[in-house]
Design a protein around this motif. Structure first.
Motif, PDB file in Angstrom:
ATOM      1  N   GLY A 207      -9.975  19.407  -2.915  1.00 45.07           N
ATOM      2  CA  GLY A 207      -9.196  18.612  -3.946  1.00 45.07           C
ATOM      3  C   GLY A 207      -9.499  17.082  -4.073  1.00 45.07           C
ATOM      4  N   GLY A 208     -10.364  16.657  -3.241  1.00 43.27           N
ATOM      5  CA  GLY A 208     -10.498  15.055  -3.088  1.00 43.27           C
ATOM      6  C   GLY A 208     -11.863  14.995  -3.940  1.00 43.27           C
ATOM      7  N   TRP A 209     -12.864  15.866  -4.334  1.00 43.41           N
ATOM      8  CA  TRP A 209     -13.898  15.612  -4.767  1.00 43.41           C
ATOM      9  C   TRP A 209     -13.864  15.125  -6.103  1.00 43.41           C
ATOM     10  CZ3 TRP A 209     -16.749  17.894  -8.797  1.00 43.41           C
ATOM     11  CH2 TRP A 209     -18.325  17.541  -8.612  1.00 43.41           C
ATOM     12  N   GLU A 210     -14.795  14.049  -6.493  1.00 41.20           N
ATOM     13  CA  GLU A 210     -14.955  13.551  -7.699  1.00 41.20           C
ATOM     14  C   GLU A 210     -16.497  13.711  -8.386  1.00 41.20           C
ATOM     15  OE1 GLU A 210     -12.949   9.859  -8.678  1.00 41.20           O
ATOM     16  OE2 GLU A 210     -11.344  10.398  -7.425  1.00 41.20           O
ATOM     17  N   PHE A 211     -16.440  14.238  -9.485  1.00 35.77           N
ATOM     18  CA  PHE A 211     -17.937  14.084 -10.051  1.00 35.77           C
ATOM     19  C   PHE A 211     -18.269  12.752  -9.966  1.00 35.77           C
ATOM     20  CE2 PHE A 211     -20.768  13.771 -13.690  1.00 35.77           C
ATOM     21  CZ  PHE A 211     -21.788  14.717 -13.065  1.00 35.77           C
ATOM     22  N   ASP A 212     -19.589  12.558  -9.606  1.00 34.01           N
ATOM     23  CA  ASP A 212     -20.484  11.024  -9.736  1.00 34.01           C
ATOM     24  C   ASP A 212     -21.554  11.291 -10.452  1.00 34.01           C
ATOM     25  OD1 ASP A 212     -21.718   8.901  -9.138  1.00 34.01           O
ATOM     26  OD2 ASP A 212     -21.497   8.831  -6.936  1.00 34.01           O
ATOM     27  N   PRO A 213     -21.602  10.880 -11.914  1.00 35.67           N
ATOM     28  CA  PRO A 213     -22.641  10.861 -12.760  1.00 35.67           C
ATOM     29  C   PRO A 213     -23.918  10.425 -12.386  1.00 35.67           C
ATOM     30  CG  PRO A 213     -21.095   9.790 -13.855  1.00 35.67           C
ATOM     31  CD  PRO A 213     -20.534  10.309 -12.418  1.00 35.67           C
ATOM     32  N   ALA A 214     -23.859   9.208 -11.491  1.00 31.52           N
ATOM     33  CA  ALA A 214     -25.231   8.422 -11.042  1.00 31.52           C
ATOM     34  C   ALA A 214     -25.754   9.267  -9.946  1.00 31.52           C
ATOM     35  CB  ALA A 214     -24.243   7.011 -10.681  1.00 31.52           C
ATOM     36  N   ALA A 215     -24.866   9.823  -9.033  1.00 30.44           N
ATOM     37  CA  ALA A 215     -25.571  10.731  -7.822  1.00 30.44           C
ATOM     38  C   ALA A 215     -26.287  11.917  -8.464  1.00 30.44           C
ATOM     39  CB  ALA A 215     -24.391  10.920  -6.826  1.00 30.44           C
ATOM     40  N   MET A 216     -25.464  12.594  -9.355  1.00 27.63           N
ATOM     41  CA  MET A 216     -25.780  13.563 -10.106  1.00 27.63           C
ATOM     42  C   MET A 216     -27.276  13.439 -10.557  1.00 27.63           C
ATOM     43  SD  MET A 216     -25.814  16.985 -10.768  1.00 27.63           S
ATOM     44  CE  MET A 216     -24.182  17.789 -10.894  1.00 27.63           C
ATOM     45  N   ASP A 217     -27.535  12.363 -11.533  1.00 30.38           N
ATOM     46  CA  ASP A 217     -28.778  11.665 -12.146  1.00 30.38           C
ATOM     47  C   ASP A 217     -30.025  11.690 -11.010  1.00 30.38           C
ATOM     48  OD1 ASP A 217     -27.472  11.938 -14.592  1.00 30.38           O
ATOM     49  OD2 ASP A 217     -27.008   9.814 -14.617  1.00 30.38           O
TER      50      ASP A 217
END
Length: 164
Positions: A61-71
């Motif tokens: 439940g504590g996971w958040e999407f990180d667009p910079a890390a994905m990029d």
């Protein structure tokens, strides 16, 4: 004691007895007797692994999407495809163009083994490239789903690998 290889009588029986029997047709023990299994679908494997990795990472439940890390990950895979796989494919092409140093059985046999090895390496590289492309495309879909706040797509991706 009697039987093949057991004392003089065993040797006599082995020499004068019936020859070894051929394995049954289709057993795979005779070269060419059975068709080789089809190669795996590396595209499906890559996509499935990307989905499974995403599902595992986002399961708590504590996971958040990180667009910079994905990029960063996407850029790394793009660079790998553009540079590493392209270079490896170019270098591997030389492995199938080896010429025998002489015109005798040893040189020809060695060269054929090297060429076969080069061809197998090219097949491996293509599978790895297809896997990586599919993995990359799936990561792009995940990133797009998050950027567009497509909750249905996000939920579907999170369900990969979960028991129903």
């Amino acid at each position: 004691m009697t039987g093949p290889g057991r004392g003089p009588q065993g040797v006599y029986d082995q020499i004068n007895g019936p020859g070894p029997q051929a394995p049954p047709q289709g057993s795979g023990l005779i070269q060419g007797a059975a068709a080789a299994p089809p190669p795996p679908n590396y595209g499906e494997l890559g996509s499935g692994q990307a989905k499974a990795d995403f599902a595992a990472a986002s399961a708590n439940g504590g996971w958040e999407f990180d667009p910079a890390a994905m990029d960063v990950v996407i850029k790394s895979l793009e660079d790998c495809l553009e540079n590493n796989f392209t270079r490896a494919k170019t270098e591997a092409s030389w492995l199938t163009q080896i010429k025998p140093p002489g015109d005798e059985v040893g040189s020809q046999g060695y060269t054929q083994a090297a060429v076969n090895s080069g061809a197998a390496y090219q097949t491996f590289l293509e599978g790895a490239r297809q896997y990586t492309i599919s993995y990359l495309e799936t990561l792009r879909k995940i990133r797009t789903a998050y950027q567009e706040q497509d909750q249905a797509a996000i939920d579907a991706l999170r369900q990969i690998g979960k028991v129903s």
